[in-house]
Enzyme design. Structure first.
Site, PDB file in Angstrom:
ATOM      1  N   HIS A 101       0.834  -1.196   0.000  1.00 18.01           N
ATOM      2  CA  HIS A 101       0.000   0.000   0.000  1.00 18.01           C
ATOM      3  C   HIS A 101       0.869   1.247   0.000  1.00 18.01           C
ATOM      4  O   HIS A 101       1.842   1.336   0.751  1.00 18.01           O
ATOM      5  CB  HIS A 101      -0.899   0.028   1.242  1.00 18.01           C
ATOM      6  CG  HIS A 101      -1.568   1.358   1.460  1.00 18.01           C
ATOM      7  ND1 HIS A 101      -1.232   2.209   2.496  1.00 18.01           N
ATOM      8  CD2 HIS A 101      -2.537   1.992   0.754  1.00 18.01           C
ATOM      9  CE1 HIS A 101      -1.987   3.292   2.430  1.00 18.01           C
ATOM     10  NE2 HIS A 101      -2.778   3.188   1.383  1.00 18.01           N
ATOM     11  N   SER A 102       0.526   2.201  -0.861  1.00 19.97           N
ATOM     12  CA  SER A 102       1.057   3.556  -0.863  1.00 19.97           C
ATOM     13  C   SER A 102       2.433   3.662  -1.510  1.00 19.97           C
ATOM     14  O   SER A 102       3.369   2.980  -1.121  1.00 19.97           O
ATOM     15  CB  SER A 102       1.123   4.110   0.565  1.00 19.97           C
ATOM     16  OG  SER A 102       1.613   5.425   0.558  1.00 19.97           O
ATOM     17  N   PHE A 103       2.559   4.601  -2.466  1.00 25.00           N
ATOM     18  CA  PHE A 103       3.877   4.860  -3.039  1.00 25.00           C
ATOM     19  C   PHE A 103       4.749   5.676  -2.104  1.00 25.00           C
ATOM     20  O   PHE A 103       5.864   6.014  -2.418  1.00 25.00           O
ATOM     21  CB  PHE A 103       3.798   5.545  -4.402  1.00 25.00           C
ATOM     22  CG  PHE A 103       2.847   6.692  -4.519  1.00 25.00           C
ATOM     23  CD1 PHE A 103       2.019   6.772  -5.628  1.00 25.00           C
ATOM     24  CD2 PHE A 103       2.768   7.682  -3.568  1.00 25.00           C
ATOM     25  CE1 PHE A 103       1.139   7.830  -5.776  1.00 25.00           C
ATOM     26  CE2 PHE A 103       1.895   8.741  -3.714  1.00 25.00           C
ATOM     27  CZ  PHE A 103       1.070   8.814  -4.823  1.00 25.00           C
ATOM     28  N   SER A 107       6.016   0.283   0.719  1.00 22.36           N
ATOM     29  CA  SER A 107       5.342  -0.882   0.204  1.00 22.36           C
ATOM     30  C   SER A 107       5.638  -1.155  -1.249  1.00 22.36           C
ATOM     31  O   SER A 107       6.396  -2.043  -1.595  1.00 22.36           O
ATOM     32  CB  SER A 107       3.850  -0.744   0.419  1.00 22.36           C
ATOM     33  OG  SER A 107       3.361   0.390  -0.251  1.00 22.36           O
TER      34      SER A 107
END
Length: 312
Positions: A101-103, A107
């Site tokens: 999850h999430s740039f 992650s």
């Protein structure tokens, strides 16, 4: 699917904490949290996923219950990629999948970079509100500034004599929600359960104070390098984008979607049928706030037959 166990994997600077669901005999899926979050961010989603997989959610260094990096060692993107390799080695995985999850930062960037460096080890890559790599289209002059600030911030924290800030849980939760409008109260409480520890009459945050703004630790890529990296991917990729989520790592530039659109087009053109892009209603924490919306997409992707990648 109930929590199977909590483990601590030994590393030279201490340990990496992981949460494990399912039998280790099943195909493994390594779950990677976002910047300043922790492994609890997957507590609501994983129980809805197919039970014939082995899910491992890790806390990156300086987060959750994992050890902080040793004094004098800054937090850099490649260090987090190496943490992923250490976890894979500890479980003796030769091939596995990612769900991240999430740039902002860990992650998908750690997972995406790992999948490019070790393409033979990664089966599937699930990107929740993220891209596999980070692109800088317009501001290359900022990159050296970010690296400078990372080092300076580390030195300032080391020189600081300030003690840890003790708060009550209610105040910490309110500060978290004020800084992150995409989190609801229930999900904020879930992250703080693992992200805090008791001290005296209150609680303190577990995370390392050296963790500054995420872009200070990035390895930004040019368009040419990003294309080269993606050509190395042999994994099948599922990108789930929330309609009210983020589009740029710098929040001030979030209305500029150039980088996101370029990465999506590049993935589609190079990976072809190995790439799936889906938009769902919701915000950046779609996997926590509205986990039912993504559970079916993730489940179908995990259970789908892999498509053979071309050797490039």
């Amino acid at each position: 699917m109930s929590l199977f166990s909590e483990l601590r994997l030994a590393v030279p600077w201490g340990h990496i904490a992981v949460k494990v669901w399912g039998s280790q005999k099943n195909p493994p899926v390594l779950c990677l949290h976002g910047w300043l979050d922790n492994a609890n961010s997957f507590d609501r989603l994983i129980p809805l996923l197919p039970q014939d997989f082995h899910y491992v959610a890790m806390d990156f260094g300086g987060h959750g219950l994992s050890s902080h990096y040793s004094p004098g060692l800054p937090y850099y993107h490649l260090h987090f990629v190496s943490e992923v390799r250490r976890v894979a080695a500890a479980f003796k995985w030769n091939r596995f999948s990612f769900m991240g999850h999430s740039f902002v930062l860990f992650s998908c960037l750690a997972g995406g970079t790992f999948a490019c460096i070790f393409p033979e080890m990664v089966d599937k890559l699930i990107l929740l509100e993220s891209t596999p790599l980070v692109l800088d289209c317009n501001e290359p002059e900022n990159i050296l500034t970010y690296k400078q600030r990372n080092i300076e911030h580390m030195l300032q924290v080391e020189a600081s004599q300030n003690s840890l800030r003790v708060s009550n849980m209610e105040d910490l939760l309110q500060r978290l929600l004020n800084k992150n409008s995409h989190l609801n109260k229930e999900c904020g409480e879930l992250l703080l359960q693992r992200g805090t520890r008791k001290m005296g009459t209150g609680v303190v945050l577990n995370r390392d104070r050296r963790l500054a703004m995420p872009e200070h630790s990035f390895d930004f890529l040019s368009k040419e390098m990003l294309v080269h990296f993606i050509r190395r991917l042999r994994a099948n990729v599922l990108m789930i984008k929330a309609t009210q989520g983020y589009y740029d790592v710098r929040r001030a530039n979030d209305e500029k979607k150039e980088a996101m659109l370029f990465i999506v087009d590049t993935l589609r053109n190079i990976l072809k049928e190995r790439f799936q892009y889906v938009e769902v209603p919701g915000n950046h924490y779609i996997h926590m706030n509205d986990h039912h919306l993504v559970a079916g997409l993730v489940s179908s992707f995990l259970q789908s037959q892999p498509r053979t990648a071309l050797m490039l």
